[in-house]
Design a protein around this motif. Structure first.
Motif, PDB file in Angstrom:
ATOM      1  N   UNK A  18       0.830  -1.207   0.000  1.00 12.53           N
ATOM      2  CA  UNK A  18       0.000   0.000   0.000  1.00 12.53           C
ATOM      3  C   UNK A  18       0.864   1.256   0.000  1.00 12.53           C
ATOM      4  N   UNK A  19       1.916   1.251   0.805  1.00  9.74           N
ATOM      5  CA  UNK A  19       2.843   2.379   0.848  1.00  9.74           C
ATOM      6  C   UNK A  19       3.444   2.623  -0.526  1.00  9.74           C
ATOM      7  N   UNK A  20       3.865   1.570  -1.207  1.00 10.34           N
ATOM      8  CA  UNK A  20       4.473   1.706  -2.534  1.00 10.34           C
ATOM      9  C   UNK A  20       3.509   2.408  -3.494  1.00 10.34           C
ATOM     10  N   UNK A  21       2.264   1.944  -3.553  1.00  4.20           N
ATOM     11  CA  UNK A  21       1.292   2.539  -4.471  1.00  4.20           C
ATOM     12  C   UNK A  21       0.961   3.974  -4.060  1.00  4.20           C
ATOM     13  N   UNK A  25       1.533   7.233  -6.302  1.00  8.28           N
ATOM     14  CA  UNK A  25       0.386   8.092  -6.611  1.00  8.28           C
ATOM     15  C   UNK A  25       0.648   9.531  -6.209  1.00  8.28           C
ATOM     16  N   UNK A  26       1.445   9.722  -5.170  1.00 11.12           N
ATOM     17  CA  UNK A  26       1.692  11.061  -4.623  1.00 11.12           C
ATOM     18  C   UNK A  26       2.836  11.785  -5.328  1.00 11.12           C
ATOM     19  N   UNK A  57       3.327  15.866   1.515  1.00 12.20           N
ATOM     20  CA  UNK A  57       3.369  14.596   0.781  1.00 12.20           C
ATOM     21  C   UNK A  57       3.304  13.410   1.741  1.00 12.20           C
ATOM     22  N   UNK A  58       4.030  13.525   2.818  1.00 18.57           N
ATOM     23  CA  UNK A  58       4.023  12.452   3.817  1.00 18.57           C
ATOM     24  C   UNK A  58       2.625  12.250   4.386  1.00 18.57           C
ATOM     25  N   UNK A  59       1.927  13.356   4.683  1.00 21.07           N
ATOM     26  CA  UNK A  59       0.559  13.269   5.208  1.00 21.07           C
ATOM     27  C   UNK A  59      -0.389  12.656   4.179  1.00 21.07           C
ATOM     28  N   UNK A  60      -0.237  13.032   2.903  1.00 23.31           N
ATOM     29  CA  UNK A  60      -1.084  12.488   1.840  1.00 23.31           C
ATOM     30  C   UNK A  60      -0.862  10.982   1.711  1.00 23.31           C
ATOM     31  N   UNK A  61       0.385  10.553   1.750  1.00 20.23           N
ATOM     32  CA  UNK A  61       0.710   9.118   1.645  1.00 20.23           C
ATOM     33  C   UNK A  61       0.094   8.358   2.811  1.00 20.23           C
ATOM     34  N   UNK A  62       0.302   8.839   4.035  1.00 19.68           N
ATOM     35  CA  UNK A  62      -0.278   8.174   5.207  1.00 19.68           C
ATOM     36  C   UNK A  62      -1.801   8.115   5.106  1.00 19.68           C
ATOM     37  N   UNK A 131       3.892   6.455   9.435  1.00 17.49           N
ATOM     38  CA  UNK A 131       5.267   6.628   8.967  1.00 17.49           C
ATOM     39  C   UNK A 131       6.063   7.177  10.139  1.00 17.49           C
ATOM     40  N   UNK A 132       7.163   6.525  10.467  1.00 14.72           N
ATOM     41  CA  UNK A 132       7.971   6.959  11.601  1.00 14.72           C
ATOM     42  C   UNK A 132       9.229   7.703  11.179  1.00 14.72           C
TER      43      UNK A 132
END
Length: 177
Positions: A18-21, A25-26, A57-62, A131-132
């Motif tokens: 899921x993280x990869x996709x 996407x982001x 971007x990090x927030x969008x991915x999470x 994400x840590x």
């Protein structure tokens, strides 16, 4: 087999897909998997990229990963010829490791990758996702680390506990004030 350990590994492994996709996407398709590590305690994901992810971007991915987790999408492995996997849109970056018949893992209407690992039956089994860390591991290479399930729950509890202790130390009536 240690069932609890295997379940934690499965959550982290499925979350890696899921993280990869979500990452691609982001920030774009160039952010393809260059390596990963899945343990019962956390996951890490390496990808080529020329800069740090922004906070947004990090927030969008999470948020995207969490959305797909909440949607409890089925996760289905399948064996098929390599050409069929590619025709179905499977992300295939390690061609030299696979023969004519490959195993794909598909998250319904979201992602499909070549993969031989253990996975959840559905994304909802992942539970939490945080994400840590995100950092450089070399020229043009980045690494994301994350936690899922009970490890994500423990991290949230730890962070809220810290926030409550800080609020108390500064005599705030609540953590919101």
């Amino acid at each position: 087999v240690d069932a609890a350990r295997r379940a934690r590994t499965m959550r982290n492994h499925t979350a890696t897909h899921l993280l990869h996709r979500a990452l691609r996407n982001t920030v774009g398709e160039q952010a393809r998997q260059a390596g990963s590590l899945v343990t019962p305690d956390y996951l890490r994901f390496d990808f080529p990229f020329d800069r740090a992810l922004t906070d947004a971007e990090r927030r969008v991915i999470e948020a995207e990963v969490r959305r797909v987790v909440r949607e409890d999408r089925p996760v289905a492995p399948a064996y098929m010829p390599m050409a069929e996997a590619v025709a179905l849109g499977a992300d295939a970056f390690f061609d030299e490791k696979y023969g004519e018949t490959v195993r794909t893992v598909a998250v319904e209407s979201y992602s499909r990758e070549l993969c031989g690992g253990t996975h959840c039956r559905a994304t909802g089994q992942i539970g939490g996702f945080l994400i840590t860390a995100e950092r450089s591991i070399g020229s043009g290479m980045r690494r994301i680390e994350a936690v899922t399930g009970d490890a994500a729950d423990a991290l949230v509890a730890e962070r809220f506990g810290l926030l409550e202790r800080i609020a108390s130390a500064v005599a705030a009536q609540t953590i919101d004030a």
